[in-house]
Design a protein around this motif. Structure first.
Motif, mmCIF file in Angstrom:
data_model
loop_
_atom_site.group_PDB
_atom_site.id
_atom_site.type_symbol
_atom_site.label_atom_id
_atom_site.label_comp_id
_atom_site.label_asym_id
_atom_site.label_seq_id
_atom_site.Cartn_x
_atom_site.Cartn_y
_atom_site.Cartn_z
ATOM 1 N N UNK A 1 1.065 -1.026 -0.179
ATOM 2 C CA UNK A 1 0.086 0.070 -0.053
ATOM 3 C C UNK A 1 0.524 1.871 -0.086
ATOM 4 N N UNK A 2 1.621 1.512 0.532
ATOM 5 C CA UNK A 2 2.188 2.152 1.380
ATOM 6 C C UNK A 2 3.845 2.573 -0.129
ATOM 7 N N UNK A 3 4.060 1.653 -0.891
ATOM 8 C CA UNK A 3 4.651 1.457 -2.490
ATOM 9 C C UNK A 3 4.229 2.338 -3.296
ATOM 10 N N UNK A 4 3.156 2.243 -3.688
ATOM 11 C CA UNK A 4 1.770 2.635 -4.474
ATOM 12 C C UNK A 4 1.289 3.797 -3.902
ATOM 13 N N UNK A 5 1.380 4.581 -3.256
ATOM 14 C CA UNK A 5 1.342 5.662 -2.218
ATOM 15 C C UNK A 5 1.731 6.290 -2.873
ATOM 16 N N UNK A 6 3.028 5.772 -2.259
ATOM 17 C CA UNK A 6 4.198 6.740 -3.031
ATOM 18 C C UNK A 6 4.653 6.865 -4.537
ATOM 19 N N UNK A 7 3.919 6.278 -5.301
ATOM 20 C CA UNK A 7 3.949 6.133 -6.969
ATOM 21 C C UNK A 7 2.340 6.835 -7.113
ATOM 22 N N UNK A 8 2.201 7.895 -6.057
ATOM 23 C CA UNK A 8 0.857 8.030 -6.557
ATOM 24 C C UNK A 8 -0.623 7.882 -6.430
ATOM 25 N N UNK A 9 -0.786 6.447 -5.662
ATOM 26 C CA UNK A 9 -1.692 5.714 -5.813
ATOM 27 C C UNK A 9 -2.591 6.040 -4.498
#
Length: 188
Positions: A159-167
């Motif tokens: 979840x945090x990895x994808x948040x860092x990509x703008x999700x």
């Protein structure tokens, strides 16, 4: 150059499946679908093979590092129905796959979007940022089309990895015993 992103072809099928079977060996969804260690490699290969076959002719399977990392996307006009049945799977595994797919499908947006169905890196190649490069390439494609990008994950660490990509988390749901986050990155 091994860090060049390339489109997979039918000739890459076995290498791609090997990468994904290894990459997802501890993934919550794959281990829910195929829990037995003795059958996981065969059943996961059949599962990923179906996904590969659905996407390869659309040119939406990208690899890097000669297949060391793989991204499988669905464009906005992709067919909902993957070709072929999962006849290699026992009825209970097919039922788990169908139930999971139905739960996720019901949580996806109604408007067109690019869908990241699979992103995995072989354990031997982790840490090279190949997955991030493949993700960025797919996000550029979605942005070029003026569309959102959508994915789902049941791995809380992602979840945090994808948040860092703008999700952002668009929806949380349960699919059997799994907690699933449907995430979206708005159109650029």
């Amino acid at each position: 150059m091994t860090d060049e992103i390339t489109l997979a072809t039918s000739a890459d099928r076995e290498r791609v499946l090997g990468t994904l079977v290894a990459a997802f060996s501890a993934d919550p969804v794959l281990r829910h679908l195929f829990p037995a260690d003795t059958t996981y490699p065969r059943y996961a290969a059949a599962f990923f093979g179906r996904l590969f076959d659905k996407r390869v002719d659309d040119g939406t399977v990208w690899t890097i590092g000669r297949g060391g990392s793989v991204a499988m996307w669905d464009g906005p006009k992709a067919s909902d129905a993957p070709p072929g049945a999962l006849d290699d799977l026992p009825a209970d595994a097919r039922a788990r796959v169908d139930a999971y797919n139905a739960a996720v499908h019901d949580a996806l947006p109604d408007e067109p979007f690019w869908y990241l169905g699979v992103l995995g890196t072989h354990p031997d190649h982790r840490g090279r940022r190949w997955g991030r490069a493949l993700l960025a390439d797919g996000l550029r494609r979605a942005a070029d089309d003026g569309l959102a990008a959508v994915l789902e994950t049941s791995n809380p660490g992602n979840v945090e990895v994808y948040r860092a990509a703008g999700f952002e988390v668009a929806r949380e749901l349960t699919a059997g015993p799994l907690r699933v986050w449907v995430m979206a990155r708005p159109a650029a």
